[in-house]
Scaffold this active site. Sequence first.
Site, PDB file in Angstrom:
ATOM      1  N   PHE A 105      28.640  45.180  69.279  1.00 48.38           N
ATOM      2  CA  PHE A 105      29.513  45.787  68.821  1.00 48.38           C
ATOM      3  C   PHE A 105      31.571  45.529  69.543  1.00 48.38           C
ATOM      4  CE2 PHE A 105      26.520  49.081  68.419  1.00 48.38           C
ATOM      5  CZ  PHE A 105      25.763  48.525  67.158  1.00 48.38           C
ATOM      6  N   ILE A 136      24.960  39.959  64.195  1.00 50.79           N
ATOM      7  CA  ILE A 136      24.733  40.637  65.692  1.00 50.79           C
ATOM      8  C   ILE A 136      24.253  42.438  64.840  1.00 50.79           C
ATOM      9  CG2 ILE A 136      26.434  39.954  67.689  1.00 50.79           C
ATOM     10  CD1 ILE A 136      28.755  42.016  66.281  1.00 50.79           C
ATOM     11  N   GLY A 137      23.712  41.625  63.145  1.00 55.10           N
ATOM     12  CA  GLY A 137      23.325  42.768  62.991  1.00 55.10           C
ATOM     13  C   GLY A 137      23.963  42.968  61.520  1.00 55.10           C
ATOM     14  N   ALA A 162      31.985  35.632  59.007  1.00 54.82           N
ATOM     15  CA  ALA A 162      31.605  34.917  57.989  1.00 54.82           C
ATOM     16  C   ALA A 162      33.055  33.893  57.144  1.00 54.82           C
ATOM     17  CB  ALA A 162      31.526  36.238  57.070  1.00 54.82           C
ATOM     18  N   ARG A 213      36.846  37.961  49.216  1.00 57.19           N
ATOM     19  CA  ARG A 213      35.759  37.929  48.489  1.00 57.19           C
ATOM     20  C   ARG A 213      34.224  38.163  48.905  1.00 57.19           C
ATOM     21  NH1 ARG A 213      33.356  32.302  48.154  1.00 57.19           N
ATOM     22  NH2 ARG A 213      31.930  31.955  45.774  1.00 57.19           N
ATOM     23  N   ILE A 214      33.391  38.971  48.339  1.00 52.04           N
ATOM     24  CA  ILE A 214      32.264  39.361  48.847  1.00 52.04           C
ATOM     25  C   ILE A 214      30.699  38.620  48.365  1.00 52.04           C
ATOM     26  CG2 ILE A 214      30.663  41.620  49.119  1.00 52.04           C
ATOM     27  CD1 ILE A 214      34.094  42.323  50.139  1.00 52.04           C
ATOM     28  N   LYS A 262      37.835  37.488  53.895  1.00 52.97           N
ATOM     29  CA  LYS A 262      38.717  38.491  55.003  1.00 52.97           C
ATOM     30  C   LYS A 262      37.805  38.259  55.950  1.00 52.97           C
ATOM     31  CE  LYS A 262      42.872  39.533  53.137  1.00 52.97           C
ATOM     32  NZ  LYS A 262      42.929  40.226  52.280  1.00 52.97           N
ATOM     33  N   GLY A 299      33.170  43.369  58.878  1.00 55.35           N
ATOM     34  CA  GLY A 299      32.808  43.963  60.338  1.00 55.35           C
ATOM     35  C   GLY A 299      33.448  45.257  60.369  1.00 55.35           C
ATOM     36  N   GLU A 300      34.672  45.278  60.941  1.00 60.22           N
ATOM     37  CA  GLU A 300      35.800  46.059  61.631  1.00 60.22           C
ATOM     38  C   GLU A 300      36.429  47.180  60.331  1.00 60.22           C
ATOM     39  OE1 GLU A 300      36.380  42.588  63.950  1.00 60.22           O
ATOM     40  OE2 GLU A 300      36.193  44.130  65.645  1.00 60.22           O
TER      41      GLU A 300
END
Length: 758
Positions: A255, A480-481, A524, A643-644, A716, A719-720
């Site tokens: 984190f 990191i997971g 990513a 995009r996912i 884009k 993680g946050e």
Amino acid sequence: MTSNIQDFSRPKGGRYVGTAQRRIDGRLKVTGGAKYAGEFPAPGLTYGYVISAAITHGRIIRIDSSAAEAIPGVIKVFTYQNRPKIASDDKKYQDQTAPPGSPMRPLGDDQIAYSGQPIGLVVAETFELARHAATLVEIDYERRPHKTDLEAERGSSYEPKEKRSGISPPPPPRGDAEGAYDKAPVRFENEYRVAVEHHNPMEPHATTVVWGEDGKLTVYDKTQGVQNSQNYVTGIFGLKKDDVRVISPFVGGAFGSGLRPQYQLFLAVMAAMELKRSVRVVLTRDQMFTFTHRPDTIQTLALGASKDGKLQAIKHDAVAGTSTFEDYQEVVVNWSGLIYDCPNAKLTYELAKLNTYTPGDMRAPGATLGVYALEAAMDELAYATGVDPLELRLKNYAEKDENEGKPFSSKELRACYAQGAERFGWSKRNPEPRSMREGRELIGWGMATGAWEAQMMETSARAVLKTDGTLEVATATADIGTGTYTIMAQLAADALGVPIESVTVKIGDSTLPKSPVEGGSWAAASAGTAVQAACHTVRETLFNHARKMEGSPLANFGIDRVVFENGRIAVEGDPSRFVTLTDALAASGEAEISAEETTAPDPKTKEKYSGYTHSAVFAEVRIDEDLGVIRVTRIVDAVAAGRILNPKTARSQILGGVVFGVGMALHEESLMDKEIGRFMNHNIAEYHIPANADIREIDVIFVDEHDDKASPIGVKGLGEIGIVGTAAAIANAVFHATGRRIRHLPITIDKVMGAGEA
Ligand code: MOS
């Protein structure tokens, strides 16, 4: 940017990208096969236990380690008096993510700048022995007065002279915020605070240094950036890159706490080099509270608006604590100039020095704080004007980035609002506070906007296709997971049309192609683009061999007329005409085809467009009116993040962020004893994080968003964004339920019941 990147809107033969895939490392993780930094074995391993400073400010006047060293099995006690000679130049200690200043040097000298500072390392044959021996080391201190109360120090705040690289300072004022505020028919100013938080990953920080016969070190480190740790170690200890290999295949949560190399790395390497033995240093849970935290930040936010809720002035000022030796900076107030359309904005950000360790990045650093204040204030504006909170956001929707005067690379925030509201049932909300209840429970519905940067960083990757049809892709980034392993495999499998099972992903090793730390939600977009580019180069080489094969059915076709599918290169629309990848590889006469590519954001696009992810968070709370107990019963988070790649791991990222947001709103708080100058609840019993029972329904929506500018693969980052806005949505729901505006997070029972501030 390399030219061989496929247009993501037409992924030919793509089977995996965009589909829900299980983590390829999942089995290793649940079976214990995945090894973490403190688990790697080494022959003749020794164990280091860190001695932490017991005072907050002052110096060491005496250390006597003779009793400790007299115990059989205790190898050495390292202190500032006997540590090996190390670099004296600050630059050598400044890692990739360091703020300006003079980084803490473990065992550097007799000075103590914060409670818990590492001042010794006991190395012994077992961990238990080292820990016991540490209690026998006698230390006398000379204490000096300390500053750990931000409130008391805010008068001495200052604008940081040197800016932290990668962190935008507040934009210059636009319009006349003071004048417009004074004239605004609706106006108010409030102070918002969020408790100091510590990262608390499940895996404590740890380093195992394996001493090689040749004097070379293999370092298993808990880190978000193996090459960042490697550079830190080589710089400080005067080693060559070849002498130090840093490996971190799995990270048990970080984190942001693993962005900067931490002191256990320094101490383990120092001891291994001096003793010429393998050394492991694992921090205890309480020592996890002795480095980096989300900074204590006092925010003052003033909004001026017309009677119908159109923003006329925003003034947002933040004062954040930093250490006495570094100027940590994050983006706190800029969000108030970005998220809404407002002609007059004045944003300031200052620091105040405290005797704590330097604060650090924690999931969506800065945005969590700044957007919380802005979104809580917007809710107050909604009540002040009688405009529905969602309607108010739409009324002030920013069509462009007014901080920078640029269009957005994409912004589907309107769709987030609409789809989130629909799923949540927002239209059924009674706007009156305390108007919704069921039995003893008050029900509150609140919402907020979220935003985070969409970033891409220069990254290199390698792809290797072998004669057995297996494909290996590699880059030095981390997982990191977040699911990095899995999305790399998806991109690689699709690029060459092979089953995902035949892809091996190598990351977390400093010998791999160059990558920045995994942070800022950029992995990513960055590693993904590089991996795809390397695979595409392999693809072209392979295609050229396939075409030149005798009697090749592909002879008359260009690469844009074929598809890579099922281990074959086939003519598009005519799958009967094909060459298998293994035949093409055999025809090349090579044992493997390998390519390495480096990709970076296009500077022109970066200059022209502003890239952000957005979200709309809707929260339902139920509050026991007699007991003040708050339950977050429902969250809907609608996210626009381009995009996912993998809806399953992507959803997990948002779930994790939302849970973090629930913690920020209701639970997490590092309590400083101002007399002692120490965070007192340094364990997970007293530092509360959400447990399973605290988490109910979380509904994640990914809104369609096409972005060909934020990164070449349309990604884009995720993680946050999940944490941003969540705490504000919950705090706003608490107001709706109770009519009490609680501006200091976490919202604990005492505050709900009306004790203390409101
Ligand atoms: Mo993130 S706080 O950049 O790991």
